[in-house]
Design a protein around this motif. Structure first.
Motif, PDB file in Angstrom:
ATOM      1  N   THR A  34       1.051  -1.176  -0.315  1.00  0.00           N
ATOM      2  CA  THR A  34       0.074   0.182   0.075  1.00  0.00           C
ATOM      3  C   THR A  34       1.360   1.025  -0.254  1.00  0.00           C
ATOM      4  O   THR A  34       1.783   1.365   0.508  1.00  0.00           O
ATOM      5  N   VAL A  35       0.430   2.173  -1.126  1.00  0.00           N
ATOM      6  CA  VAL A  35       0.698   3.231  -1.005  1.00  0.00           C
ATOM      7  C   VAL A  35       0.114   4.395   0.144  1.00  0.00           C
ATOM      8  O   VAL A  35      -0.635   4.873  -0.503  1.00  0.00           O
ATOM      9  N   ASP A  36      -0.314   5.408   0.718  1.00  0.00           N
ATOM     10  CA  ASP A  36      -1.170   5.820   1.421  1.00  0.00           C
ATOM     11  C   ASP A  36      -0.564   7.725   1.227  1.00  0.00           C
ATOM     12  O   ASP A  36       0.682   7.928   0.725  1.00  0.00           O
ATOM     13  N   ASP A  37      -1.220   8.444   0.708  1.00  0.00           N
ATOM     14  CA  ASP A  37      -1.472   9.664   0.241  1.00  0.00           C
ATOM     15  C   ASP A  37      -0.465   9.852   1.183  1.00  0.00           C
ATOM     16  O   ASP A  37       0.285  11.251   0.466  1.00  0.00           O
ATOM     17  N   GLN A  38      -0.398   9.869   2.233  1.00  0.00           N
ATOM     18  CA  GLN A  38       0.442  10.843   2.999  1.00  0.00           C
ATOM     19  C   GLN A  38       1.435  10.069   3.624  1.00  0.00           C
ATOM     20  O   GLN A  38       2.217  10.550   3.784  1.00  0.00           O
ATOM     21  N   ASN A  39       2.009   8.915   4.344  1.00  0.00           N
ATOM     22  CA  ASN A  39       2.604   8.401   4.369  1.00  0.00           C
ATOM     23  C   ASN A  39       3.556   7.520   3.580  1.00  0.00           C
ATOM     24  O   ASN A  39       4.684   6.695   3.816  1.00  0.00           O
ATOM     25  N   GLY A  40       3.407   7.177   2.835  1.00  0.00           N
ATOM     26  CA  GLY A  40       3.689   6.590   1.814  1.00  0.00           C
ATOM     27  C   GLY A  40       4.125   4.889   1.716  1.00  0.00           C
ATOM     28  O   GLY A  40       2.900   4.348   2.311  1.00  0.00           O
ATOM     29  N   ASP A  41       4.844   4.758   0.925  1.00  0.00           N
ATOM     30  CA  ASP A  41       4.707   3.394   0.704  1.00  0.00           C
ATOM     31  C   ASP A  41       4.987   2.794   1.432  1.00  0.00           C
ATOM     32  O   ASP A  41       6.382   3.040   2.437  1.00  0.00           O
ATOM     33  N   GLU A  42       4.468   1.899   1.883  1.00  0.00           N
ATOM     34  CA  GLU A  42       4.560   0.613   3.283  1.00  0.00           C
ATOM     35  C   GLU A  42       6.286   0.616   3.513  1.00  0.00           C
ATOM     36  O   GLU A  42       6.934  -0.636   4.623  1.00  0.00           O
ATOM     37  N   ILE A  43       7.624  -0.736   1.908  1.00  0.00           N
ATOM     38  CA  ILE A  43       7.910  -0.905   2.242  1.00  0.00           C
ATOM     39  C   ILE A  43       8.925  -0.059   2.213  1.00  0.00           C
ATOM     40  O   ILE A  43      10.045  -0.302   2.707  1.00  0.00           O
ATOM     41  N   THR A  44       9.174   1.049   0.583  1.00  0.00           N
ATOM     42  CA  THR A  44      10.296   1.290   0.521  1.00  0.00           C
ATOM     43  C   THR A  44      10.684   3.148   1.294  1.00  0.00           C
ATOM     44  O   THR A  44      11.266   3.438   1.435  1.00  0.00           O
ATOM     45  N   LYS A  45       9.621   2.958   1.807  1.00  0.00           N
ATOM     46  CA  LYS A  45       9.046   3.993   2.532  1.00  0.00           C
ATOM     47  C   LYS A  45       9.139   5.742   1.692  1.00  0.00           C
ATOM     48  O   LYS A  45       9.024   6.846   1.696  1.00  0.00           O
ATOM     49  N   ALA A  46       8.955   5.522   0.178  1.00  0.00           N
ATOM     50  CA  ALA A  46       9.026   6.530  -0.753  1.00  0.00           C
ATOM     51  C   ALA A  46       7.623   6.753  -0.836  1.00  0.00           C
ATOM     52  O   ALA A  46       6.346   6.567  -0.309  1.00  0.00           O
ATOM     53  N   LEU A  47       7.377   8.900  -1.018  1.00  0.00           N
ATOM     54  CA  LEU A  47       6.259   8.428  -1.132  1.00  0.00           C
ATOM     55  C   LEU A  47       5.133   9.827  -2.674  1.00  0.00           C
ATOM     56  O   LEU A  47       6.771   9.835  -3.540  1.00  0.00           O
ATOM     57  N   PRO A  48       4.070   9.837  -2.508  1.00  0.00           N
ATOM     58  CA  PRO A  48       4.372  10.278  -3.713  1.00  0.00           C
ATOM     59  C   PRO A  48       4.285  11.384  -3.857  1.00  0.00           C
ATOM     60  O   PRO A  48       4.197  12.708  -3.059  1.00  0.00           O
ATOM     61  N   ASN A  96       5.890   5.611  -8.045  1.00  0.00           N
ATOM     62  CA  ASN A  96       6.872   4.802  -8.699  1.00  0.00           C
ATOM     63  C   ASN A  96       7.087   3.624  -8.277  1.00  0.00           C
ATOM     64  O   ASN A  96       7.060   3.407  -6.846  1.00  0.00           O
ATOM     65  N   PHE A  97       6.926   2.419  -8.722  1.00  0.00           N
ATOM     66  CA  PHE A  97       6.523   1.223  -7.810  1.00  0.00           C
ATOM     67  C   PHE A  97       7.250   0.063  -8.516  1.00  0.00           C
ATOM     68  O   PHE A  97       7.481   0.413 -10.202  1.00  0.00           O
ATOM     69  N   THR A  98       7.665  -0.612  -8.461  1.00  0.00           N
ATOM     70  CA  THR A  98       8.638  -2.614  -9.051  1.00  0.00           C
ATOM     71  C   THR A  98       6.978  -3.051  -8.959  1.00  0.00           C
ATOM     72  O   THR A  98       6.926  -3.981  -7.487  1.00  0.00           O
ATOM     73  N   GLY A  99       6.680  -3.332  -9.900  1.00  0.00           N
ATOM     74  CA  GLY A  99       5.031  -4.364  -9.122  1.00  0.00           C
ATOM     75  C   GLY A  99       4.854  -5.192 -10.513  1.00  0.00           C
ATOM     76  O   GLY A  99       5.296  -4.408 -12.363  1.00  0.00           O
ATOM     77  N   ALA A 100       3.545  -5.635 -10.625  1.00  0.00           N
ATOM     78  CA  ALA A 100       2.731  -6.579 -11.697  1.00  0.00           C
ATOM     79  C   ALA A 100       1.042  -6.247 -11.442  1.00  0.00           C
ATOM     80  O   ALA A 100       0.528  -6.743 -12.674  1.00  0.00           O
TER      81      ALA A 100
END
Length: 209
Positions: A34-48, A96-100
């Motif tokens: 999940t990429v939250d609007d505020q907290n970002g990617d739960e794995i990479t921590k990258a933000l929108p 940005n993400f890495t996935g399918a």
């Protein structure tokens, strides 16, 4: 900087989680991130990335925003709010993400006094247009939550750039962005999970249905 190692308990938790994950992937499962609007990617921590930055507000703390959804029904109690008007510079959200696979979720407003609540969005993936989403408000005063504006489960597994744009040639467009989900394969997941365990002393596993 040398990464801070996990405690023995956390290392064991990571190992057990990865073992469970390997058994699941043997059945063809993917991991949802999940990429939250505020907290970002739960794995990479990258933000929108929101552009232009001044056009976007954190809706949960925006006292001047006319749209006021229930924070308890939004992921992590947050969403990003913007109203695009024809002639404005392009309003975008880039992830940005890495996935399918990728899925974008929004809060949808209907009738709100004095507010524009038409939602008109376009989506681009890796520089190519891939779809649109339009919601014309009803007479209801209720908000709609976890609304999937875009979904694509047939991406080539790899690195992707996903862009959400507010559009409209004649009408304003309200955007209430809540979160994005992407599906990660087991090889990339193991890489990110290991890195997260080393640097953050945290580990999160979510298996796709």
């Amino acid at each position: 900087m040398i990464p801070k190692p996990c405690s023995a308990f956390l290392r064991l938790s990571c190992i057990l989680s990865l073992l469970v994950f390997e058994l699941s992937t043997a059945r063809g499962a993917l991991v949802n991130v999940t990429v939250d609007d505020q907290n970002g990617d739960e794995i990479t921590k990258a933000l929108p990335a929101y552009s232009p930055a001044a056009a976007w507000s954190q809706g949960a703390s925006c006292s001047g925003c006319l749209a006021q959804p229930d924070p308890s029904l939004a992921l992590d109690n947050t969403w990003h709010d913007a109203t695009f008007a024809p002639g404005d510079p392009q309003y975008t959200i880039e992830v940005n993400f890495t996935g399918a696979a990728v899925y974008a979720f929004f809060i949808i407003a209907n009738t709100v006094e004095f507010a524009t609540t038409l939602t008109n969005l376009s989506f681009a993936l890796d520089g190519s247009s891939v779809g649109t989403f339009v919601h014309a408000p009803t007479t209801s005063t209720q908000y709609e939550y976890n609304v999937p504006g875009y979904s694509n489960a047939s991406l080539k597994n790899g690195d992707h750039t996903f862009v959400i744009s507010a559009v409209g040639a004649t009408n304003d467009s309200l955007v209430l962005f809540d979160y994005l989900v992407y599906s990660l394969d087991h090889i990339n997941f193991q890489h990110f999970a290991h890195a997260t365990c080393l640097t953050d002393n945290s580990f999160i596993v979510k298996l796709a249905n």
